[in-house]
Design an enzyme around this catalytic site. Structure first.
Site, short mmCIF file in Angstrom:
data_model
loop_
_atom_site.label_atom_id
_atom_site.label_comp_id
_atom_site.label_asym_id
_atom_site.label_seq_id
_atom_site.Cartn_x
_atom_site.Cartn_y
_atom_site.Cartn_z
N LYS A 78 26.05 55.54 40.38
CA LYS A 78 27.28 55.15 41.07
C LYS A 78 28.21 56.36 41.07
O LYS A 78 28.29 57.08 40.06
CB LYS A 78 27.93 53.97 40.32
CG LYS A 78 29.19 53.42 40.99
CD LYS A 78 29.75 52.21 40.25
CE LYS A 78 30.94 51.58 40.96
NZ LYS A 78 31.50 50.41 40.25
N SER A 153 32.13 46.16 43.11
CA SER A 153 32.34 47.45 43.72
C SER A 153 31.10 48.36 43.71
O SER A 153 31.05 49.32 44.47
CB SER A 153 33.47 48.18 42.99
OG SER A 153 33.09 48.50 41.66
N SER A 177 31.65 43.84 38.87
CA SER A 177 31.09 44.80 39.84
C SER A 177 29.64 45.19 39.63
O SER A 177 29.09 45.91 40.46
CB SER A 177 31.94 46.06 39.87
OG SER A 177 33.09 45.82 40.62
N1 GLN Z 1 36.10 42.75 42.34
C1 GLN Z 1 36.88 43.12 41.20
C2 GLN Z 1 38.05 43.97 41.62
O1 GLN Z 1 38.19 44.19 42.77
C3 GLN Z 1 36.02 43.79 40.19
C4 GLN Z 1 35.87 45.25 40.35
C5 GLN Z 1 35.02 45.88 39.30
O2 GLN Z 1 34.37 45.19 38.48
N2 GLN Z 1 35.04 47.18 39.29
O3 GLN Z 1 38.82 44.40 40.85
#
Ligand code: GLN
Length: 485
Positions: A78, A153, A177
């Site tokens: 990532k 994400s 995420s």
């Molecule tokens: N969807 C969540 C957010 O937008 C989680 C993001 C994540 O785990 N990095 O914050």
């Protein structure tokens, strides 16, 4: 085909000399070249370095007789992990020109194990999002249906794993995420306990929640990767110094007597077809000797609002380092220092990141701190205590990973609250620092769905064990999206 083999099978082929790491690396690079344009899962390709490290892995195997389980196995990182000498953008215009000067600990450990980085995966900007639509580099498409999101994400890592562009990929999970995109793309995703894997060199979003983990094709593969990633790191002040168990060793431990908790709050209002998949999984676990117990976490319904106070608060502080001076993007011809700050941040950050910074600054500001941030911290404690009480009765909790399968690109992006509600089942584990795992458990309308397992702190071995035995009796994790088999 090579891209459908498990890490163990690949490793055996490498050991027997049937294939070399260079050949394996070429195979995946060719797949990326052919299939990535339709997905936009990778945003940086490191083909030359990959072939060099593959050749080094082959030499380590041949000359030194090394036999590590990841030696010569390709992976994708990532783009939130700093990679020495390679662009590390975090999905943002702000870091579009940032070449990291060192490796994150996760990257360094996998490199030392001999894994071969193929490239960097697309992601929501600064890991803020649930659909991979907030990336500066454009949305990632779900290989199961390219009109759908892959989740976020870590959407690029998930889509790349699902499309068999690499045997595994790294990700991070601050509020779901890893688990949510794993569910929406039909792969196995593990979010370890907070403190289990080092955060050093991982670009910070919400430091009390961020945790690195893995996407793979099975729990067995994930166990091998987590083994290499986990462990104490003095450079991360919240890294925890307790020994890493042998995850692959306990994958087949019998589940007889395992107490599985059914979270009442997860089933309230759950769509019938989603609930049916979870009940099918429970039947399987019962046949393996597990017992189910209904448990309740009364404060869990408050996890989304709590997270969306705590995470933006921490993000507003963490992202203040991007000031146009020390890192990344700087605006053209600033008039003075204030203009430099304002325009560099205004032009460098996208809309969702700005929304989070503004929310976070607001909840931390004098006069609002007590009402929002402090209150959220108190509720966070209540949620953590609820989990602790539940784990007094059961060994692990089971439920859905997401409320629905992958949704259409564009469907929720203009409605942040609807988007945030997609995180409803994943965020609790982050607030409490618990490990979670999502594994594919069926299809709805031809799209994959995830089964989520959550355990007490440092119970990764048990989660991987439970997931592995499920995968020994089912083949959802073996299904590949059409065109990517
Ligand atoms: N969807 C969540 C957010 O937008 C989680 C993001 C994540 O785990 N990095 O914050």
């Amino acid at each position: 085909m090579l891209h459908n083999l498990s890490i163990g099978e690949l490793s055996r082929s490498l050991n027997s000399g049937q294939i070399s790491s260079v050949e394996l690396t070429r195979h995946f690079l060719a797949r990326i070249e052919r299939l990535n344009p339709a997905l936009n899962a990778l945003i940086t390709l490191t083909a030359t370095q990959a072939l060099e490290s593959a050749a080094r892995a082959d030499a380590r195997r041949a000359a030194a007789g090394e036999r590590g389980p990841l030696l010569g196995i390709p992976l994708i990182h990532k783009d939130i992990f700093c990679t020495d000498g390679v662009r590390t953008s975090c999905g943002s215009r702000m870091l579009d020109n940032f070449i990291a000067p060192y490796d994150a600990t996760v990257v360094a450990r996998l490199k030392a194990a001999g894994a071969v980085m193929l490239g960097k995966a697309n992601m929501d900007e600064f890991a803020m999002g649930s659909s991979n639509e907030t990336s500066y580099y454009g949305p990632v498409k779900n290989p199961w249906d390219t009109t759908k999101v892959p989740g976020g994400s870590s959407g690029g890592s998930a889509a790349a794993t699902a499309a068999r562009l690499a045997p595994f990929a790294t990700g991070t999970d601050t509020g779901g995420s890893i688990r949510q995109p794993a569910a929406l793309t039909g792969v196995t995703g593990v979010k370890p306990t907070y403190g289990r894997v080092s955060r050093f060199g991982m670009i910070a979003f919400a430091s009390s929640l961020d945790q690195a983990g893995v996407f793979a094709h099975s729990a067995e593969d994930a166990a091998i990767v987590l083994q290499a990633m986990a462990g104490f790191d003095a450079r991360d002040s919240t890294s925890i110094d307790i020994p890493v168990p042998d995850y692959p060793e306990t994958l087949n431990a019998p589940l007889k007597g395992l107490k599985i908790g059914l979270l009442r709050e997860f089933f309230d209002g759950l769509e019938a077809r989603n609930a049916a998949l979870i009940h099918d999984a429970l039947k399987l676990y019962t046949s393996l000797g597990a017992q189910t117990v209904e448990v309740s976490l009364p404060h869990l319904p408050l996890s989304v609002p709590t997270y969306y106070v705590v995470a933006p608060a921490e993000c507003s502080s963490n992202l203040s380092r991007f000031d146009g001076v020390r890192f990344g993007y700087r605006c053209e011809a600033p008039k003075d220092l204030l203009d430099l700050y304002k325009r560099s941040r205004g032009e460098g950050f996208g809309a969702e990141v700005k929304r989070r910074i503004m929310t976070g600054t607001y909840v931390l500001s004098a006069g609002y701190f007590d009402a929002y941030y402090l209150q959220a911290q108190k509720v966070r404690r209540l949620i953590t205590d609820d989990f602790r009480a539940a784990f007094g009765q059961v060994d692990l909790l089971i439920g859905p990973t997401t409320p629905t399968p992958a949704f259409a690109i564009g469907a929720k992006i203009d409605d942040p609250v609807t988007m945030y509600l997609n995180d409803i089942y994943t965020i609790g584990a982050n607030l409490a620092g618990l490990p979670g795992l999502s594994l594919p458990c069926g299809l709805i309308d031809g799209l994959p769905m995830g089964l989520q397992l959550i355990g007490p702190h440092f119970s990764e071995a048990k989660l991987l064990n439970a997931a592995h035995l499920y995968q020994q009796s089912t083949d959802w994790h073996k299904q590949a999206p059409r065109g990517f088999e």
